[in-house]
Design a protein around this motif. Structure first.
Motif, mmCIF file in Angstrom:
data_model
loop_
_atom_site.group_PDB
_atom_site.id
_atom_site.type_symbol
_atom_site.label_atom_id
_atom_site.label_comp_id
_atom_site.label_asym_id
_atom_site.label_seq_id
_atom_site.Cartn_x
_atom_site.Cartn_y
_atom_site.Cartn_z
ATOM 1 N N ARG A 206 0.838 -1.204 0.000
ATOM 2 C CA ARG A 206 0.000 0.000 0.000
ATOM 3 C C ARG A 206 0.871 1.253 0.000
ATOM 4 O O ARG A 206 0.609 2.213 -0.721
ATOM 5 C CB ARG A 206 -0.921 -0.024 1.227
ATOM 6 C CG ARG A 206 -1.945 1.097 1.272
ATOM 7 C CD ARG A 206 -2.898 0.902 2.454
ATOM 8 N NE ARG A 206 -3.604 -0.377 2.370
ATOM 9 C CZ ARG A 206 -4.686 -0.587 1.622
ATOM 10 N NH1 ARG A 206 -5.179 0.390 0.889
ATOM 11 N NH2 ARG A 206 -5.257 -1.774 1.604
ATOM 12 N N ASP A 265 -5.068 -2.439 -11.466
ATOM 13 C CA ASP A 265 -5.893 -1.284 -11.833
ATOM 14 C C ASP A 265 -7.126 -1.098 -10.958
ATOM 15 O O ASP A 265 -8.038 -0.350 -11.317
ATOM 16 C CB ASP A 265 -6.332 -1.351 -13.316
ATOM 17 C CG ASP A 265 -5.149 -1.384 -14.267
ATOM 18 O OD1 ASP A 265 -4.116 -0.786 -13.936
ATOM 19 O OD2 ASP A 265 -5.267 -2.014 -15.342
ATOM 20 N N VAL A 267 -8.777 0.288 -7.452
ATOM 21 C CA VAL A 267 -8.492 1.284 -6.416
ATOM 22 C C VAL A 267 -9.518 1.166 -5.294
ATOM 23 O O VAL A 267 -10.714 0.966 -5.547
ATOM 24 C CB VAL A 267 -8.525 2.717 -7.010
ATOM 25 C CG1 VAL A 267 -8.270 3.755 -5.917
ATOM 26 C CG2 VAL A 267 -7.505 2.856 -8.128
#
Length: 317
Positions: A206, A265, A267
């Motif tokens: 992260r 990809d 989020v």
């Protein structure tokens, strides 16, 4: 599909059935031939098809400490068997006492008294009973006494995996352990899958811009060799293209081996506490220790690109 754990779970009014017995770990393409034939024979006879399997793996009881890595947990095997048309799965607790049943006692206790077998379908190397004393010839001899037929199916499918060796769970485990997930997938007829609950890790991904799902895998899971792989992360009924890391995070001097999947990809995913599955499509590279965070970030970006391309190519086929 009905799922029973132990003989006492079988309905009292259960009628005749077609049965196949085995560990069937992975339900690979050889297993699919046997199970598929059992289902077909059941349809011909107008009775249900039943798979009998064991928990724990018999080797753990006969030789404690020898439990093999598992290609699929029992609930996953049941799902795969249901897809093949199986009507019921019986998981027999494999205990020391159970392991001492003679072949004849096993047949009477399981096939005759409880499942009322009309036919039994097995592979040529099937063994059963105390010290594996029973084989398909013994099974057929007992069938003449207890009114069931026996059909033996050749499960020796082969391909390019393992240099052309016959497909087997043992070969599949070896290929997974070596990181040859493409070879394992050829045997399985689908991607090798690892399951578990998403837990909180060090959260370095992260911080680096690549948040990963840290999967706490189920006991005895067959986990691929350390490295980076392309595949899919399954969560909440969705299959997301993923770059998957297996290893100890050597750049950060890690010691705990983990399975982490980055959903490409995507989020804002919050998967903590969810049971997820990770499918391994292809090997991308081996695990490496980088001299700097910048070098690691360049490698991770390349991993994601290669993984995206591999998954897109597989999805388009």
């Amino acid at each position: 599909m009905q799922r029973w754990r132990g003989l006492e779970d079988i309905p009292q009014d259960w009628g005749r059935s077609v049965v196949t017995i085995g560990s069937y770990d992975g339900v690979h393409r050889g297993h699919q031939l046997i199970i598929g034939r059992a289902v077909a024979r059941a349809r011909e006879l107008g009775v249900p098809a039943v798979v009998v399997t064991f928990d724990p793996h018999p080797s753990e009881v006969v030789r404690p400490g020898s439990h093999p890595p598992l290609l699929a947990p029992h609930h996953r095997r049941a799902e795969l068997m249901a897809d093949l048309g199986v009507d019921a799965v019986l998981i027999l607790p494999f205990t020391t006492e159970f392991s001492k049943l003679s072949p004849a006692d096993f047949v009477v206790k399981v096939l005759v008294d409880k499942l009322h077998a009309k036919a039994v379908v097995e592979g040529p190397n099937f063994r059963f009973g105390h010290r594996a004393a029973g084989n398909v010839e013994v099974l057929a001899d007992l069938g003449r006494t207890y009114d069931y037929e026996v059909e033996v199916i050749d499960l020796y499918v082969s391909g390019t995996a393992g240099g052309g060796q016959p497909f087997s769970s043992t070969l599949t485990r070896r290929l997974v352990a070596e990181g040859d997930v493409a070879g394992a997938n050829e045997i399985l007829g689908r991607p090798h899958r690892v399951e578990g609950v998403v837990v909180r890790g060090a959260q370095r991904g992260r911080e680096l811009g690549f948040p990963t799902a840290n999967v706490e895998t189920l006991p005895h899971t067959a986990i691929p060799a350390d490295g980076v792989y392309a595949g899919w992360l399954h969560a909440d009924g969705e299959a997301m293209p993923a770059a998957i890391s297996v290893g100890t995070n050597p750049t950060f001097d890690g010691t705990e081996r983990t399975v982490e999947a980055y959903a490409i990809d995507r989020v804002g995913l919050d998967l903590y506490g969810l049971h997820v599955a990770v499918d391994f499509l292809a090997y991308v590279r081996g695990m490496a220790k980088f001299d700097s965070i910048d070098e690691l970030l360049v490698a991770m970006a390349d991993d994601v690109k290669k993984s995206r391309d591999l998954v897109e190519a597989a999805d388009s086929r």
